[in-house]
Design an enzyme around this catalytic site. Structure first.
Site, short mmCIF file in Angstrom:
data_model
loop_
_atom_site.label_atom_id
_atom_site.label_comp_id
_atom_site.label_asym_id
_atom_site.label_seq_id
_atom_site.Cartn_x
_atom_site.Cartn_y
_atom_site.Cartn_z
N ARG A 32 0.98 -1.39 -0.08
CA ARG A 32 -0.06 -0.01 -0.08
C ARG A 32 0.77 1.22 0.01
NH1 ARG A 32 -4.61 1.61 -0.65
NH2 ARG A 32 -4.59 3.07 1.03
N TYR A 33 2.11 1.16 0.27
CA TYR A 33 2.86 2.56 0.53
C TYR A 33 3.15 3.04 -0.60
CZ TYR A 33 3.87 0.64 5.22
OH TYR A 33 3.82 0.40 6.47
N GLY A 34 2.93 4.37 -0.71
CA GLY A 34 3.14 5.21 -2.18
C GLY A 34 2.41 6.58 -1.89
N GLY A 40 2.00 1.21 -4.18
CA GLY A 40 2.93 0.03 -4.61
C GLY A 40 4.34 0.85 -5.06
#
Length: 106
Positions: A32-34, A40
């Site tokens: 989920r990071y971004g 992504g």
């Protein structure tokens, strides 16, 4: 989770190189990071860093699954389908053939 949204890719590479030089070898991220750059993105940055060669086997790589990655019913949660698809997608973004620690992010 800051690689990308708060830390540029070149600066992220410098930080990961320095961490590795200092003996820090545990790299933890999540699919989920971004942030505002999109889900992504942080895995993609780490993947490009590892693809420069000689890094993957020197680190312990962790990532996570659970949160929404799209609008569909199978784009979130812990169904067998989502876990399999999310893992495959993380492997692609990370440009590796294995994840050392795969965690539920909930």
């Amino acid at each position: 989770m800051n690689f990308g949204p708060q830390t540029s890719e070149p600066d992220s590479f410098v930080l990961m190189d320095q961490a590795l030089e200092l003996g820090i070898n545990f790299f933890d991220t999540a699919n989920r990071y971004g942030g505002t750059l999109g889900v992504g993105v942080t895995e993609e940055i780490i993947g490009r860093w590892m693809a420069q060669g000689g890094r993957r086997e020197r680190i312990v790589l962790a990532t996570k699954v659970y949160g929404p990655m799209g609008e569909g019913k199978n784009d979130r949660g812990l169904s067998a389908y989502h876990i399999r698809k999310a893992c495959e997608d993380s492997l692609r973004r990370l440009q590796t053939d294995h994840i050392d620690l795969y965690q539920m992010h909930h």
